[in-house]
Design a protein around this motif. Structure first.
Motif, short mmCIF file in Angstrom:
data_model
loop_
_atom_site.label_atom_id
_atom_site.label_comp_id
_atom_site.label_asym_id
_atom_site.label_seq_id
_atom_site.Cartn_x
_atom_site.Cartn_y
_atom_site.Cartn_z
N PRO A 1 2.33 -6.27 -11.75
CA PRO A 1 1.29 -7.10 -12.59
C PRO A 1 1.12 -8.09 -12.93
CG PRO A 1 2.27 -5.68 -14.71
CD PRO A 1 3.56 -5.22 -13.17
N ASP B 1 -3.61 -8.09 -14.96
CA ASP B 1 -4.29 -7.36 -15.05
C ASP B 1 -4.19 -6.92 -15.69
OD1 ASP B 1 -3.85 -7.02 -12.42
OD2 ASP B 1 -2.04 -7.63 -11.73
N TRP C 1 -6.45 -1.01 -9.93
CA TRP C 1 -6.22 -1.62 -8.17
C TRP C 1 -6.66 -1.28 -7.58
CZ3 TRP C 1 -3.03 -1.90 -4.15
CH2 TRP C 1 -3.16 -3.16 -3.67
N TRP D 1 3.17 -0.87 -14.56
CA TRP D 1 2.38 -0.08 -13.82
C TRP D 1 2.52 1.09 -14.71
CZ3 TRP D 1 -1.50 -3.28 -11.60
CH2 TRP D 1 -0.87 -4.43 -10.85
#
Length: 353
Positions: A101, A106, A119, A111
């Motif tokens: 990320p 983000d 996403w 993640w």
């Protein structure tokens, strides 16, 4: 009413009965015998009674047999539900996981499944549950693994050069210092173990918040540890300080564990007490320093993580002596598991050239 369908002409009743006797699939044998009756002049109704099915099912068998021969009468696997993600979307997901990320875009530094689901929605307008996404990520070969430490100011070229030139460095030591002896590759590092201890993950009921004892006192000790991954050997001392005197004592301990017919190459970082001019290096040891700021090259870092997660975390030490006792117990337990030392410590660039 549909038109009649004739059986293919490259088989006959005897052929199908012969195949029916050979097959180990009971359903295929029943269908072969039913179609053999038709080859012998029987009606579709006779075949249906023999197979204990309806006329339409016999018609389906004929269609499958004409298309694929006897293999068409074997039960196939149901196609199941169409996957939510296409091949291109899976490739994009794998690329996103590899890339990681972007924190300011983000909002996270690693993640999670919920982040990957968000996403996918933003990129492809595909809604995937966390359970389904977990299966997709695992099918792509990904697992949630512990990351190795990496210094932010590391010289990547120096790390690559160290790995590339390592066989040459070993050969130089073998020619100059080993005098025909076997070469043992050892790694060395230190770990501080103290009362202000770490808390690790543990099994607990979903939705609960498990607790673990945590101390705020600051008494501590240092484990000076070294491993030889290829042989599964280990040598350690528990010391009150990290200094040149402690390092000299550890070198003596490592020297005692090197085989009589061997010479050790000791790989360690460039800490001050490792590179001191007052260091007394035994004759059967040659020190090979790691590039600066490259702890991931030293597998002893992973040994410390393993020991903390299994024996040294989630506990309160009563005193300095208690810390020393637990450190000694943890290291002796590790020594009793040479296969674990081999598994954690082996590196392709250091042992497979």
């Amino acid at each position: 009413m549909g038109s009649a369908i004739s059986l293919r002409t490259d088989f006959n009743g005897d052929d199908l009965r012969h195949l029916g006797r050979q097959t180990k699939d009971a359903d295929q044998a029943r269908r072969l015998l039913a179609l053999a009756m038709i080859y012998d002049g029987g009606s579709r109704a006779d075949a249906a009674r023999l197979g204990s099915v309806t006329l339409q099912v016999v018609r389906d068998w004929v269609v499958r047999f004409n298309a694929r021969g006897p293999d068409g009468l074997i039960n196939g696997k149901a196609p199941g539900k169409q996957p939510l993600l296409s091949a291109d979307q899976r490739a994009a997901l794998a690329e996103a996981i590899e890339r990681g990320p972007t924190p300011y875009l983000d909002g996270v530094v690693r993640w999670r499944l919920c982040d990957l689901g968000q996403w996918l929605w933003e990129e492809f307008r595909v809604s995937v549950s966390e359970q389904t996404l977990s299966r997709e990520v695992r099918s792509l070969g990904y697992r949630k693994l512990s990351a190795r430490p990496k210094h932010h100011a590391q010289d990547v070229d120096a790390v690559l050069a160290f790995k590339k030139n390592f066989p040459a460095a070993v050969a130089e030591v073998a020619n100059s210092n080993a005098k025909g002896k076997v070469i043992e590759i050892w790694f060395q590092d230190e770990a501080r173990i103290g009362q202000k201890n770490k808390i690790t993950r543990r099994w607990a009921k979903r939705g609960s918040r498990p607790t673990a004892p945590h101390d705020q006192r600051t008494r501590s000790a240092y484990i000076f540890g070294a491993i030889c991954p290829k042989k599964g050997k280990a040598a350690a001392l528990v010391m009150p300080w990290c200094d040149t005197h402690a390092m000299n004592q550890h070198l003596i301990e490592i020297s005692r564990n090197v085989a009589d017919d061997a010479h050790a190459i000791l790989i360690m970082d460039q800490a001050g007490w490792h590179m001191s001019n007052n260091l007394a290096v035994p004759a059967n040891i040659t020190i090979l320093p790691l590039p600066a700021k490259s702890p991931e090259l030293n597998p002893v870092e992973n040994i410390w993580q393993f020991m903390r997660e299994n024996w040294l975390s989630n506990r309160v030490f009563k005193s300095y002596e208690d810390i020393v006792d637990h450190c000694c117990h943890a290291w002796r337990t590790l020594q009793d598991q040479p296969w674990k030392i081999m598994s954690i410590g082996r590196r392709k660039w250091a042992n497979e050239f």
